[in-house]
Scaffold this active site. Structure first.
Site, PDB file in Angstrom:
ATOM      1  CD  GLU A   8      33.080  29.675  -0.281  1.00  0.00           C
ATOM      2  OE1 GLU A   8      32.161  30.097   0.455  1.00  0.00           O
ATOM      3  OE2 GLU A   8      33.953  28.904   0.110  1.00  0.00           O
TER       4      GLU A   8
ATOM      5  CG  HIS B  98      37.586  32.745  -1.271  1.00  0.00           C
ATOM      6  ND1 HIS B  98      38.383  32.599  -0.160  1.00  0.00           N
ATOM      7  CD2 HIS B  98      37.073  31.514  -1.535  1.00  0.00           C
ATOM      8  CE1 HIS B  98      38.351  31.346   0.251  1.00  0.00           C
ATOM      9  NE2 HIS B  98      37.566  30.666  -0.573  1.00  0.00           N
TER      10      HIS B  98
ATOM     11  CG  HIS C 198      41.617  27.818  -1.503  1.00  0.00           C
ATOM     12  ND1 HIS C 198      40.993  26.629  -1.822  1.00  0.00           N
ATOM     13  CD2 HIS C 198      40.650  28.603  -0.961  1.00  0.00           C
ATOM     14  CE1 HIS C 198      39.722  26.692  -1.495  1.00  0.00           C
ATOM     15  NE2 HIS C 198      39.488  27.887  -0.976  1.00  0.00           N
TER      16      HIS C 198
ATOM     17  CE1 TYR D  40      55.017  51.218   2.458  1.00  0.00           C
ATOM     18  CE2 TYR D  40      57.167  50.498   3.248  1.00  0.00           C
ATOM     19  CZ  TYR D  40      56.356  50.942   2.219  1.00  0.00           C
ATOM     20  OH  TYR D  40      56.868  51.112   0.966  1.00  0.00           O
TER      21      TYR D  40
ATOM     22  CG  HIS E 149      38.255  28.071   3.389  1.00  0.00           C
ATOM     23  ND1 HIS E 149      36.879  28.059   3.513  1.00  0.00           N
ATOM     24  CD2 HIS E 149      38.498  28.251   2.072  1.00  0.00           C
ATOM     25  CE1 HIS E 149      36.326  28.186   2.317  1.00  0.00           C
ATOM     26  NE2 HIS E 149      37.294  28.317   1.429  1.00  0.00           N
TER      27      HIS E 149
ATOM     28  CE1 TYR F 169      53.502  55.927  -3.304  1.00  0.00           C
ATOM     29  CE2 TYR F 169      51.595  54.693  -4.057  1.00  0.00           C
ATOM     30  CZ  TYR F 169      52.954  54.925  -4.058  1.00  0.00           C
ATOM     31  OH  TYR F 169      53.771  54.132  -4.821  1.00  0.00           O
TER      32      TYR F 169
END
Length: 213
Positions: A75, A93, A95, A114, A157, A211
């Protein structure tokens, strides 16, 4: 060894992919800052705990391999295209099953909670193209840009998440996977999830700016 810190980060965090994605199908990468011209990426087709920093491939944002004992992930075109087009420092990335369930249904993740603002106001779906192709890379960038999101599902994918650093990219991948699960479980129970409004999401975004420590 070029990009030594980034290669060590790949080694340190690669095993976290095992909790998110089946087999050896996920990949991650990290570069030096948001505008570096090269990135370290997981090698292709090897167990996540079977390589060291010297094995980690280094690839230029032009897609050319520069260093590392092992071949890079298939990839690379996707990672390189995102780095060329976006000011990000890391890409994950996977799956992962709940996100991939939405991906195979070609359904975006709406703002049901949220915490979605960690990646944007929704998670879009990029059009399908064969893995490892420039076409797929462009589809992902187009989807993220169109939704002003740092994450995208890919039709049939999986999921891609970007961030300024690898730790945040992994954390936000977990957020998306968790929200995808909540969304799908609510629907499987016969419920119709309500979504937050833009105004409500903007309030959360403002609160997130102050935060933490």
């Amino acid at each position: 060894m070029i990009l030594e810190d980034e290669r060590r980060a790949v080694v340190a965090h690669a095993s976290e992919l095992a909790t998110l994605t089946p087999g050896r199908t996920g990949n991650l990468s990290v570069r030096d800052g948001r505008d570096g011209d090269a990135f370290a990426i997981t090698p292709t087709g090897v167990p996540y705990d079977s390589f060291g920093a010297e094995d980690v491939p280094v690839v230029g944002v032009d897609g050319d391999r520069r260093d590392g004992r092992m071949a890079p992930s298939s990839e690379v075109p996707m990672h390189a295209a995102i780095y060329r087009r976006e000011e990000v420092g890391a890409i994950v990335h996977t799956h992962s099953p709940w996100s991939t369930t939405l991906a195979i249904a070609h359904e975006p993740l709406p703002p049901i909670h949220y915490m979605i603002v960690a990646v944007g106001k929704r998670v879009p779906v990029a059009e399908y193209a064969p893995y490892g192709t420039d076409e797929l890379a462009e589809n992902i960038v187009t989807a993220m840009d169109g939704a002003d999101s740092t994450a995208s599902f890919i039709e049939n994918h999986g999921l891609v998440v970007t961030a300024l650093d690898l730790e945040t990219a992994l954390e936000n991948t977990i957020h998306v996977e968790s929200l995808a699960r909540i969304y799908l479980e609510a629907r499987s129970a016969g419920l119709e999830p309500e979504t937050l409004t833009d105004d409500q999401l903007e309030t959360v975004i403002e609160k997130f700016e102050s935060y933490g420590q």
